[in-house]
Design a protein around this motif. Structure first.
Motif, PDB file in Angstrom:
ATOM      1  N   PHE A   1       5.877   9.837  -9.198  1.00 10.33           N
ATOM      2  CA  PHE A   1       5.683  10.000 -10.637  1.00 10.33           C
ATOM      3  C   PHE A   1       4.812  11.207 -10.991  1.00 10.33           C
ATOM      4  O   PHE A   1       5.000  11.826 -12.020  1.00 10.33           O
ATOM      5  CB  PHE A   1       5.050   8.738 -11.247  1.00 10.33           C
TER       6      PHE A   1
ATOM      7  N   LEU B   1      12.498   8.247   1.782  1.00 10.08           N
ATOM      8  CA  LEU B   1      11.101   7.940   2.123  1.00 10.08           C
ATOM      9  C   LEU B   1      10.908   6.437   2.321  1.00 10.08           C
ATOM     10  O   LEU B   1      10.201   6.001   3.234  1.00 10.08           O
ATOM     11  CB  LEU B   1      10.159   8.466   1.040  1.00 10.08           C
TER      12      LEU B   1
ATOM     13  N   THR C   1       2.811   1.900  -3.187  1.00  7.66           N
ATOM     14  CA  THR C   1       1.926   2.398  -4.250  1.00  7.66           C
ATOM     15  C   THR C   1       1.706   3.903  -4.093  1.00  7.66           C
ATOM     16  O   THR C   1       1.845   4.662  -5.057  1.00  7.66           O
ATOM     17  CB  THR C   1       0.558   1.678  -4.198  1.00  7.66           C
ATOM     18  N   GLY C   2       1.377   4.344  -2.875  1.00  6.54           N
ATOM     19  CA  GLY C   2       1.145   5.771  -2.640  1.00  6.54           C
ATOM     20  C   GLY C   2       2.404   6.588  -2.887  1.00  6.54           C
ATOM     21  O   GLY C   2       2.361   7.651  -3.509  1.00  6.54           O
ATOM     22  N   LEU C   3       3.512   6.049  -2.406  1.00  7.91           N
ATOM     23  CA  LEU C   3       4.792   6.749  -2.535  1.00  7.91           C
ATOM     24  C   LEU C   3       5.198   6.892  -4.010  1.00  7.91           C
ATOM     25  O   LEU C   3       5.617   7.970  -4.451  1.00  7.91           O
ATOM     26  CB  LEU C   3       5.810   5.908  -1.771  1.00  7.91           C
TER      27      LEU C   3
ATOM     28  N   LEU D   1       3.196   6.709  -6.615  1.00 13.03           N
ATOM     29  CA  LEU D   1       2.240   7.587  -7.303  1.00 13.03           C
ATOM     30  C   LEU D   1       2.662   9.039  -7.126  1.00 13.03           C
ATOM     31  O   LEU D   1       2.689   9.818  -8.084  1.00 13.03           O
ATOM     32  CB  LEU D   1       0.818   7.358  -6.765  1.00 13.03           C
ATOM     33  N   ASP D   2       3.025   9.430  -5.901  1.00 11.23           N
ATOM     34  CA  ASP D   2       3.543  10.783  -5.672  1.00 11.23           C
ATOM     35  C   ASP D   2       4.815  11.027  -6.474  1.00 11.23           C
ATOM     36  O   ASP D   2       4.976  12.072  -7.104  1.00 11.23           O
ATOM     37  CB  ASP D   2       3.856  11.007  -4.185  1.00 11.23           C
TER      38      ASP D   2
ATOM     39  N   PHE E   1       0.841  -1.210   0.000  1.00  8.49           N
ATOM     40  CA  PHE E   1       0.000   0.000   0.000  1.00  8.49           C
ATOM     41  C   PHE E   1       0.875   1.258   0.000  1.00  8.49           C
ATOM     42  O   PHE E   1       0.671   2.182  -0.774  1.00  8.49           O
ATOM     43  CB  PHE E   1      -0.910   0.057   1.243  1.00  8.49           C
ATOM     44  N   ALA E   2       1.832   1.286   0.925  1.00  6.84           N
ATOM     45  CA  ALA E   2       2.655   2.487   1.093  1.00  6.84           C
ATOM     46  C   ALA E   2       3.502   2.749  -0.149  1.00  6.84           C
ATOM     47  O   ALA E   2       3.631   3.896  -0.598  1.00  6.84           O
ATOM     48  CB  ALA E   2       3.540   2.354   2.335  1.00  6.84           C
TER      49      ALA E   2
END
Lengths: 191, 191
Positions: B165, B179, B158-160, B162-163, B155-156
């Motif tokens: 890119f 991070l 994916t979020g990281l 996404l930010d 999950f983390a």
């Protein structure tokens, strides 16, 4: 530029629906007019160009996704604890799920931002202000953890909600509430 | 259907580029042919329709994003530890960053899956098989943590990513390596 604020808001909400349904490439003035049920040409009286439309759509999404200050105050009234964080994160996720179109529109805007530097600058600004505000609230209210706790919750919730909206069956029987409890229990220290 | 496997792969790689550059709505046979530099009509000899093209694009993205089994074996040779997890996650993120087009294409496909139940079923299947395989590797190698540790890292990350890119300036001076270290140190227990 036309100045009727209710009409502008209605056009922006129609634009968010187009964005979520058709993707950023489908977001044209004509599509927005059709979705809003207004005469063709109306949007072009409200927005100078597509960049301005995208920018105002970004702002509007955050207005709709941000809870009222009163609601935040009430939600944070109980004593700070990990259990309260579980409850707050569940509420936040339910809010995003209720505003499904907005949240999907935000993902579409993010991908469009890869291609548009101006939109990227603007999304960075609103996402940062949102994250900073969440960090401030967390620390001011004495919740367990620090700024990186909030950042990690933000990363995890992004990934979790992306799955929830795009591949909802990925985590089998585990629903949003269950997954959020797992995330918070592992990220937020006990008081 | 035409059967030249190298040609099919080249068309799928061109399709991934179109997807990342133009979004799912821009993904047409004509756009793929143009991107691949082949005569118009070639793609329609390889794919029965757009659904089949999207489905094979999904499979191709996972082939490109998955490391060779040999590379995984080598990477996991040191004694299991949180430090090794930091190193493995950094390597994974660098791989995704190097395959930027693929990873962006995957986000585009996910959003398209909201509109296409068949694609959703397929993406769910490949994402689940990928996640299950990561859980299996983690547990078999004796890494600290359990299946939910891996789920939370997924999950983390994916979020990281996404930010990273879409809004790379969101986390200021903190780069991907920094991070990721923060995420792993907070999610993975010490041995």
């Amino acid at each position: 530029m036309a100045r009727n604020p209710e009409r502008r808001t209605a056009l922006l909400d129609a634009a968010i629906e187009v964005l979520a349904d058709e993707g950023a490439r489908g977001l044209t003035f004509r599509a927005v007019d059709a979705r809003a049920g207004v005469p063709t040409g109306t949007s072009s009286n409200y927005f100078t160009d597509r960049d301005q439309l995208l920018s105002q759509v970004g702002d509007r999404i955050f207005v709709r996704l941000t809870p009222e200050p009163g609601a935040i105050g009430t939600a944070m009234r109980p004593a700070p604890s990990r259990e309260l964080m579980v409850e707050l994160m569940r509420r936040l996720a339910r809010r995003m799920a209720a505003e499904r179109t907005c949240y999907l529109g935000l993902f579409e805007l993010r991908l469009e931002a890869v291609r548009r530097p101006e939109l990227r600058t603007q999304l960075t600004r609103v996402l940062r202000s949102d994250l900073d505000e969440n960090v401030r609230l967390h620390l001011d209210s004495g919740m367990p953890g620090d700024a990186d706790t909030v950042r990690l919750l933000y990363f995890a919730l992004t990934g979790l909600l992306l799955d929830h909206f795009t591949v909802p069956g990925l985590h089998g029987e585990r629903d949003l509430d269950d997954l959020i409890e797992t995330v918070v229990n592992r990220v937020v220290p006990e008081v």
